[in-house]
Motif scaffolding. Structure first.
Motif, short mmCIF file in Angstrom:
data_model
loop_
_atom_site.label_atom_id
_atom_site.label_comp_id
_atom_site.label_asym_id
_atom_site.label_seq_id
_atom_site.Cartn_x
_atom_site.Cartn_y
_atom_site.Cartn_z
N GLY A 64 66.69 -33.55 52.96
CA GLY A 64 65.63 -33.74 52.27
C GLY A 64 64.87 -34.81 53.07
N SER A 65 65.63 -35.66 53.89
CA SER A 65 65.13 -36.76 54.40
C SER A 65 64.08 -36.46 55.68
CB SER A 65 66.34 -37.82 54.97
OG SER A 65 67.20 -36.80 56.07
N GLN A 66 63.28 -37.39 56.08
CA GLN A 66 62.35 -37.01 57.27
C GLN A 66 62.29 -38.21 58.27
OE1 GLN A 66 58.56 -35.74 55.49
NE2 GLN A 66 59.69 -35.54 53.52
N ILE A 67 62.06 -37.56 59.34
CA ILE A 67 61.73 -38.53 60.33
C ILE A 67 60.70 -37.95 61.35
CG2 ILE A 67 63.33 -37.60 62.01
CD1 ILE A 67 64.06 -40.45 62.93
N GLU A 68 59.66 -38.95 61.66
CA GLU A 68 58.50 -38.46 62.59
C GLU A 68 58.96 -38.48 63.76
OE1 GLU A 68 54.31 -40.35 61.85
OE2 GLU A 68 55.23 -41.71 63.17
N LEU A 69 58.34 -37.31 64.41
CA LEU A 69 58.60 -36.95 65.77
C LEU A 69 57.43 -37.44 66.76
CD1 LEU A 69 60.39 -33.60 65.53
CD2 LEU A 69 61.52 -35.81 65.85
N ALA A 70 56.14 -37.30 66.38
CA ALA A 70 54.85 -37.63 67.00
C ALA A 70 53.77 -37.84 66.23
CB ALA A 70 54.69 -36.29 68.13
N LEU A 71 52.87 -38.39 66.86
CA LEU A 71 51.45 -38.59 66.27
C LEU A 71 50.35 -37.79 67.03
CD1 LEU A 71 51.57 -42.34 65.54
CD2 LEU A 71 51.83 -40.40 63.86
N ILE A 72 49.61 -37.44 66.10
CA ILE A 72 48.29 -36.41 66.60
C ILE A 72 46.96 -37.10 66.14
CG2 ILE A 72 47.37 -34.14 67.03
CD1 ILE A 72 50.00 -32.90 66.62
N GLY A 73 46.10 -37.47 66.77
CA GLY A 73 44.89 -37.80 66.54
C GLY A 73 43.76 -36.91 67.26
N ARG A 74 42.51 -37.53 67.44
CA ARG A 74 41.51 -36.47 68.16
C ARG A 74 41.76 -36.47 69.45
NH1 ARG A 74 37.38 -39.43 70.57
NH2 ARG A 74 37.49 -41.64 70.55
N GLU A 75 42.93 -36.78 70.25
CA GLU A 75 43.36 -36.49 71.39
C GLU A 75 43.84 -35.03 71.55
OE1 GLU A 75 47.15 -37.63 69.92
OE2 GLU A 75 45.15 -38.39 69.55
N GLY A 76 44.21 -34.49 70.27
CA GLY A 76 45.20 -33.37 70.36
C GLY A 76 44.59 -32.30 69.41
#
Length: 238
Positions: A64-76
């Motif tokens: 159940g643990s989580q880790i962030e791989l990437a961020l997405i904003g208005r570039e994507g």
């Protein structure tokens, strides 16, 4: 739908004809913070071009643990697997900062790609840019201190926000960075003491952007340079 020119960098880099064809089948959709955009192992029905806010690509472990791989904003965009002929993936995409997207049904998007090869080409290039971001993030998580990783996260999120203020609780950040809440508190405390940020009730305010960039590891600038090289589009760096 009727709207002004898109703020999304992928769409705005295309010809007016393609933009109009995309907008003709798009719907403006809002996501609240922590809301899931794409669930793990569930068929993806839409492609979303982000207009504002921030989405997080997250790996969910068996415990159940989580880790962030990437961020997405208005570039994507979200929903890239559909472009590659894949209906679902094991990661989830969640809203990190309240977001609006131009949402296109999956089949409508694939029809647009057939009609406008340029749309497919820029989305394919973005797929490589996303892979680069994930690869750099994994290397950063393995090699750099929590202090530098925390600053990297702040800068990447700040780039994608329309304000110097955004919500980021210490518990959430600990989960995204894969570290203890105590470690995040220590890292945040150092930035507060140096007056690079302020933090009140889960709200972060960026006070000294230039000093934050100096305090980050090289991964932040590497991500921006990689995006600009691959996409031939200016990054979101402030």
């Amino acid at each position: 739908m009727d709207t002004n020119q898109p703020r999304n960098l992928l769409l705005s880099s295309l010809s007016q004809l393609i933009i109009e064809d995309v907008l003709a089948v798009a719907e403006l959709v809002h996501f609240d913070m922590r809301e899931d955009v794409i669930a793990p192992n569930v068929p993806i029905g839409f492609v979303d071009f982000i207009e504002s806010g921030v989405l997080s690509l997250i790996s969910v472990m068996a415990d159940g643990s989580q880790i962030e791989l990437a961020l997405i904003g208005r570039e994507g965009m979200a929903g890239l697997p559909l472009l590659l002929g894949v209906e679902s993936v094991g990661q989830k995409l969640a809203c990190q900062v309240d977001a609006t997207v131009l949402r296109v049904k999956g089949q409508d998007f694939l029809d647009l790609v057939k009609r406008h090869p340029e749309l497919g080409e820029i989305c394919q290039r973005y797929a490589v840019a996303m892979f680069e971001q994930v690869a750099i993030t994994i290397g950063c998580n393995r090699s750099h201190s929590i202090d530098k990783r925390y600053v990297r996260w702040l800068l990447l999120t700040h780039d994608r926000c329309d304000s110097d203020n955004f919500t980021a609780t210490q518990g959430f950040l600990a989960s995204m960075l894969g570290v203890s809440r105590t470690a995040v508190n220590i890292a945040a405390g150092a930035l507060l003491k140096s007056k690079l940020i302020s933090y009140v009730r889960g709200k972060v305010t960026i006070l000294d952007r230039a000093s934050l960039e100096s305090a980050s590891c090289e991964c932040y600038s590497a991500m921006g340079k990689s995006f600009e090289t691959l996409m031939n589009i200016a990054s979101l760096s402030k």
